[in-house]
Design a protein around this motif. Sequence first.
Motif, PDB file in Angstrom:
ATOM      1  N   ARG B 320       0.855  -1.188   0.000  1.00 52.38           N
ATOM      2  CA  ARG B 320       0.000   0.000   0.000  1.00 52.38           C
ATOM      3  C   ARG B 320       0.893   1.241   0.000  1.00 52.38           C
ATOM      4  O   ARG B 320       2.019   1.218   0.506  1.00 52.38           O
ATOM      5  N   ALA B 322       2.920   4.340   0.817  1.00 53.83           N
ATOM      6  CA  ALA B 322       3.424   4.810   2.101  1.00 53.83           C
ATOM      7  C   ALA B 322       2.833   6.195   2.388  1.00 53.83           C
ATOM      8  O   ALA B 322       2.575   6.959   1.464  1.00 53.83           O
ATOM      9  N   PRO B 323       2.606   6.469   3.675  1.00 55.73           N
ATOM     10  CA  PRO B 323       2.070   7.790   4.003  1.00 55.73           C
ATOM     11  C   PRO B 323       3.044   8.888   3.606  1.00 55.73           C
ATOM     12  O   PRO B 323       4.263   8.701   3.674  1.00 55.73           O
ATOM     13  N   LYS B 325       5.427  11.802   3.763  1.00 56.07           N
ATOM     14  CA  LYS B 325       6.279  12.266   4.876  1.00 56.07           C
ATOM     15  C   LYS B 325       6.554  13.739   4.712  1.00 56.07           C
ATOM     16  O   LYS B 325       6.972  14.173   3.655  1.00 56.07           O
TER      17      LYS B 325
END
Lengths: 257, 325
Positions: B320, B322-323, B325
């Motif tokens: 999924r 990645a958030p 940053k």
Amino acid sequence: MIRLEGICVDFGGLRAIDHVSFDVGAGAITGLIGPNGAGKTTAFNVIAGAVRPTAGRVLFDGEDITGLKPYQRAQRGLARTFQIPHEFYRLTVLENLMAAASAPEGENVFNVVFRRRSFGAEERAIYDHARETIRFLELDHVRDEKAGNLSGGQKKLVELGRALMRDPKIILLDEIGAGINRTLLSKLADKISALNEEKGLTFCLIEHDLDYVSRLCSHVLVMAQGELLTEGTVDAVRNDERVIEAYFGGGKYEAHL
Amino acid sequence: MTELSGLFFYLVSVLIAGGIYALLCLALNIQWGMGGLFNAGIVGFFAIGAYTSAILTTPETAKHLGGFELPIFAGLIGAAIIAGVTGWAVARICVRLKSDYLAMASIGIAEILRLVIVNESWLTNGSLGISGIPRPFGEYTAGRPADLVFLAYVWLIVLIVYLVATRLYNSPWGRSLRAIRDNEASAAAAGKNVERFRTQTFVIGCAFMGVAGALSAHYFRFLSPSATDPLLVTFLVWVMLMAGGSGNNRGAIVGALGIWALWSVTEIFTNRLPPEWATRSSFIRMLLVGLLLQYVLQKFRAGILPEKSPPLHFEDEAERPAPEK
Ligand SMILES: Nc1ncnc2c1ncn2[C@@H]1O[C@H](COP(=O)(O)OP(=O)(O)OP(=O)(O)O)[C@@H](O)[C@H]1O
Ligand SMILES: [Mg+2]
């Protein structure tokens, strides 16, 4: 952000650093250059706490950190890479990065045995951060490889990755470019500038390639023979006679080239 | 029939001792396999555990300190605590040393402990030893069935220690510890308090060594300084861990059982030697074990079950995005 005041370092009879004082400005990318054996790495070791100076003080954000141990300085937001890669060789690349992150819950031995749930979220965040960093460093294909089996350049990237995992205030980069291919190096330069501009992350980097230094650094410190020779912009420094002397011989420094 | 049951109980005795070695091996794996701490004084902590539990659980006697008559489980806990505290004191002094110096220091400490045990008769009854050490559930069983009960008891504790060791290994704590083992300088540069990790590691390992010592005292019901032979404890446990796979908890157990089984088999073999050789049998066995270790390490450089990075449980969701940053 970092200030050295009257630093001297002696290794036995050898004076590796001789009364050096300089500042690394907050929010800047500062270069540290000089011929081999000038004392650049030693200066980094003094800043990071790996080498104790014979005399002088180290200040970090105005606070005297001369007496602090390396791990304490790291916990205050100082990260570094090593010139010779110091990878955790029996850990995978992913583990190398994850191990570098700070994990107060998961490093508590009581939690680890009796309260496994306490560090789940923390570990998840570390994992995501590590994956993202690995993707950026283009190390995805060796993610599960033991770091000891990597090539020299890949190990350098792992060094950088670990520093980034710390979410530091300042990163000291010791010849991170040596052994990394040009394309990636140029991407790294972009990333370093981006981190600097967007997050205000401070960098101090040692590099022998002056073009690379001039691309990144507004301010350069020049060391030779354990002394701070001069500082200024790359162009000013390049045309400085003493610097030319130090690099190309002649005068006081000739005998040492 | 008796032949067969004789063999069966021989096997039981091998498995009991093998279980005690498995504990020592797991403990050493925590210290050396995960932490890179060269403990060459295993026998010292083993002895502390043995004497602590013996003193805590035996009835009153004029020969040595005692008369507490505590339950055996309390004896084991006491053994873990006293061995752990001793380990802590040793770690305070030695944990900063480089690994080869730590090895020398730990040999020295084990030797000091041995001299204390031999000479402080008020505490340990000196070379005459402590007798009448109870077995767990000793009131209900006797003779050979008691061996079976003890076998279960030992392996239950092996299981507990194995679970703890696995949790330690498979955790951020274990990961940081292995990082320190691999490169102290860069672990420190990553904010790891090297001394704290090492002290914890040393204490945990020593506590488990103490438990192993306690179990051996209860098994033999008698304890004297001869039970604390560095050759039979320290040396053999190192061989077991090297052969089984340093850094791998299962490897530690496999190594302990494998080497102990071989050790026991060589006993059968050396017992058949002519009498003039029999006196030299222990050297011959050592030689055989040494050769075997050479062979194993030539074939499997990292032991039979080498170190393996623990699985990360996020892999299913790994892909999924990645958030940001
Ligand atoms: N741990 C040490 N023990 C003894 N001498 C040392 C040590 N570290 C550095 N030196 C000496 O100090 C001097 C400066 O070394 P340093 O590594 O700081 O140079 P440098 O500027 O980083 O050089 P390079 O560009 O080759 O990396 C050298 O003469 C080196 O031999
Ligand atoms: Mg250098």
